[in-house]
Enzyme design. Structure first.
Site, PDB file in Angstrom:
ATOM      1  N   ASP A 152       0.880  -1.078   0.109  1.00  0.00           N
ATOM      2  CA  ASP A 152       0.100  -0.080   0.060  1.00  0.00           C
ATOM      3  C   ASP A 152       0.674   1.232  -0.204  1.00  0.00           C
ATOM      4  OD1 ASP A 152      -2.318  -1.291   0.055  1.00  0.00           O
ATOM      5  OD2 ASP A 152      -3.158  -0.464   1.977  1.00  0.00           O
ATOM      6  N   HIS A 212      -9.750   9.016  -2.113  1.00  0.00           N
ATOM      7  CA  HIS A 212     -10.543   7.541  -1.873  1.00  0.00           C
ATOM      8  C   HIS A 212     -11.036   7.640  -0.593  1.00  0.00           C
ATOM      9  CE1 HIS A 212      -9.545   2.921  -1.414  1.00  0.00           C
ATOM     10  NE2 HIS A 212      -9.918   3.301  -0.100  1.00  0.00           N
ATOM     11  N   LEU A 213     -12.352   7.665  -0.695  1.00  0.00           N
ATOM     12  CA  LEU A 213     -13.075   7.871   0.668  1.00  0.00           C
ATOM     13  C   LEU A 213     -14.101   6.556   0.756  1.00  0.00           C
ATOM     14  CD1 LEU A 213     -14.617  11.324  -0.590  1.00  0.00           C
ATOM     15  CD2 LEU A 213     -12.671  10.755   0.735  1.00  0.00           C
ATOM     16  N   ASP A 286     -21.187   4.601   9.530  1.00  0.00           N
ATOM     17  CA  ASP A 286     -21.778   4.378   8.096  1.00  0.00           C
ATOM     18  C   ASP A 286     -22.434   5.465   7.469  1.00  0.00           C
ATOM     19  OD1 ASP A 286     -23.539   3.552   5.800  1.00  0.00           O
ATOM     20  OD2 ASP A 286     -23.240   1.429   6.580  1.00  0.00           O
ATOM     21  N   GLY A 334     -15.885   3.279  -1.294  1.00  0.00           N
ATOM     22  CA  GLY A 334     -17.271   3.028  -1.301  1.00  0.00           C
ATOM     23  C   GLY A 334     -17.899   4.241  -1.085  1.00  0.00           C
ATOM     24  N   ILE A 335     -17.589   5.633  -0.392  1.00  0.00           N
ATOM     25  CA  ILE A 335     -18.391   6.808  -0.468  1.00  0.00           C
ATOM     26  C   ILE A 335     -18.012   7.730  -1.629  1.00  0.00           C
ATOM     27  CG2 ILE A 335     -18.249   8.797   0.926  1.00  0.00           C
ATOM     28  CD1 ILE A 335     -17.796   7.613   3.394  1.00  0.00           C
ATOM     29  N   GLU A 337     -17.484   6.572  -4.728  1.00  0.00           N
ATOM     30  CA  GLU A 337     -18.147   6.161  -5.776  1.00  0.00           C
ATOM     31  C   GLU A 337     -19.541   6.223  -5.778  1.00  0.00           C
ATOM     32  OE1 GLU A 337     -16.710   2.116  -6.635  1.00  0.00           O
ATOM     33  OE2 GLU A 337     -14.730   2.599  -5.989  1.00  0.00           O
ATOM     34  N   ASN A 338     -20.241   6.289  -4.520  1.00  0.00           N
ATOM     35  CA  ASN A 338     -21.649   5.970  -4.242  1.00  0.00           C
ATOM     36  C   ASN A 338     -22.546   7.182  -3.804  1.00  0.00           C
ATOM     37  OD1 ASN A 338     -21.779   3.071  -5.479  1.00  0.00           O
ATOM     38  ND2 ASN A 338     -20.437   2.894  -3.730  1.00  0.00           N
TER      39      ASN A 338
END
EC number: 2.7.2.1
Length: 404
Positions: A152, A212-213, A286, A334-335, A337-338
């Site tokens: 990473d 990157h979220l 979340d 995740g966040i 992209e969506n």
């Protein structure tokens, strides 16, 4: 060529079998609750296609080896196995969080590389020691198949000293290698390259800010295709506000809490990593739950969301300043992209910087790379689905092919 990609945690591991260079995911799965009374394996064949089949197994897995043995049994299952033999696997790629200053590129795993992973565990004990367990399990169960470590931290090894050094006495860096390392590098590299491909331009000519979220969050300033700064630091605790991590705070808070609350240093570390961030402010980590709570008038949820956005904007402005010229802002994970609301709030008010979000494009859901800025926005905004497993597979194939 089939590549097995493994991401090992302390009590679980995820895996994918990818057919390269077609980039077809043949199998994906998760083995979890290793070491507990009851473990579980979810094994999917041809995932996310019309041919998908899911097989769930519930049984105890006392060790990572037992979990991987169950995976092998599914891979070569006479009824539904993808493989006749594990010898069909060309190579195995492992995600490793921390490679320190030594590991600047993916590496064929040998005893020297394993020693470095173990030495770097001082900065990331939970992750690196788990990765070692995964590597040693693969070596035992897949003899003769090359194993590759993809770190990473390696993408960020191009940062200049002015970015990665902390303003502490220089001897501390010399003696302990305390510095900014950065993480999520595989994701940042992948989405930057995908965007360069989309623009049909060489990555070495492009400047991006990648966001990157997810539950963990980081941002990276990419200049001429290389990382020159990133928000995470010595550990993944630094930088942005995250699901349960605090991100940037005044370091003096740590000794203050130890003195006033009589917590140990380990307790405070746990508080900052697992009880802070969004969860610390509003009790939820979340983002979907937070949006729902905001809609119901929950003031703490709104505060948590506002703080989350505020920190992203601060980093975006700072990275724009050091890059000077920007060819795109990239949202991923995740966040990123969506979550249309987070993207809208991050970009709102940045028009004077040449950042114009197109509301209709932003609110159009898609699983593919897409432009969400207006046609006349001086700085384009992209949503790019990350695929760390595919990037690991590509790097693994490249390294093994070049060394045979």
């Amino acid at each position: 060529m089939k590549v097995l990609v493994i991401n090992t945690g302390s009590s679980s591991f995820k895996y994918q079998l990818i057919d390269m260079p077609m980039e077809q995911v043949l199998v994906s799965g998760l083995v979890e609750r290793i070491g507990e009374e009851v473990g579980q394996m979810v094994h999917k064949i041809y995932p996310n296609t019309s041919q998908e089949k899911k097989y769930t197994t519930t049984q105890p897995f006392s060790t990572h080896v037992e979990g991987m043995q169950a995976v092998v049994a599914e891979l070569i299952n006479p009824k539904h196995g993808i493989l006749h033999s594990v010898k069909e696997i060309y190579a195995i790629g492992h995600r490793v969080v921390m490679g320190g200053e030594t590991m600047k590129h993916p590496a064929l795993i040998n005893q020297h590389v394993k020693n470095i992973i173990r030495e770097c565990a001082i900065f990331s004990p939970l992750h690196n020691l788990s990765h070692l367990a995964g590597i040693e399990t693969a070596e035992e169960l897949f003899p003769g198949i090359p194993n590759v470590a993809v770190f990473d931290s390696e993408f960020h090894q191009t940062m200049p000293k002015v970015a990665y050094l902390y303003p502490l006495p220089y001897d501390i860096y010399d003696d302990y290698k305390i510095r900014r390392y950065g993480f999520h590098g595989t994701s940042h590299r992948y989405v930057a390259q995908q965007t360069a491909n989309f623009l049909n331009r060489p990555i070495k000519e492009l400047n991006f800010i990648t966001c990157h979220l997810g539950n963990g969050c980081s941002m990276t300033a990419i200049k001429n295709g290389k990382s020159i700064d990133t928000s995470m630091g010595l550990t993944p605790l630094d930088g942005l506000m995250m699901g349960t991590r605090c991100g940037d705070i005044d370091p003096a808070i740590v000794p203050f809490l130890i003195e006033k609350t009589e917590k140990s240093a380990k307790d405070v570390d746990e508080l900052m990593n697992k009880q802070s961030g969004l969860k610390g402010i509003c009790g939820m980590n979340d983002m979907r739950d937070i949006h729902e709570a905001c809609a119901q008038g929950n003031a703490k949820a709104q505060l948590a969301l506002d703080m989350f956005i505020y920190r992203i904007k601060k980093y975006l402005g700072a990275y724009y300043a050091i890059l000077g010229h920007l060819d795109g802002i990239i949202f991923t994970a995740g966040i990123g992209e969506n979550d249309t609301i987070v993207r809208e709030k991050v970009c709102s008010g940045l028009e004077n910087l040449g950042i114009f979000l197109d509301s209709s494009r932003n609110n159009t859901h898609s699983s593919t790379l897409r432009l969400i800025s207006t046609d006349n926005s001086p700085i384009p905004i992209f949503v790019v689905p990350t695929n760390e497993e595919l990037e690991i597979a590509k790097l693994t194939i490249q390294l093994v092919s070049n060394t045979q």
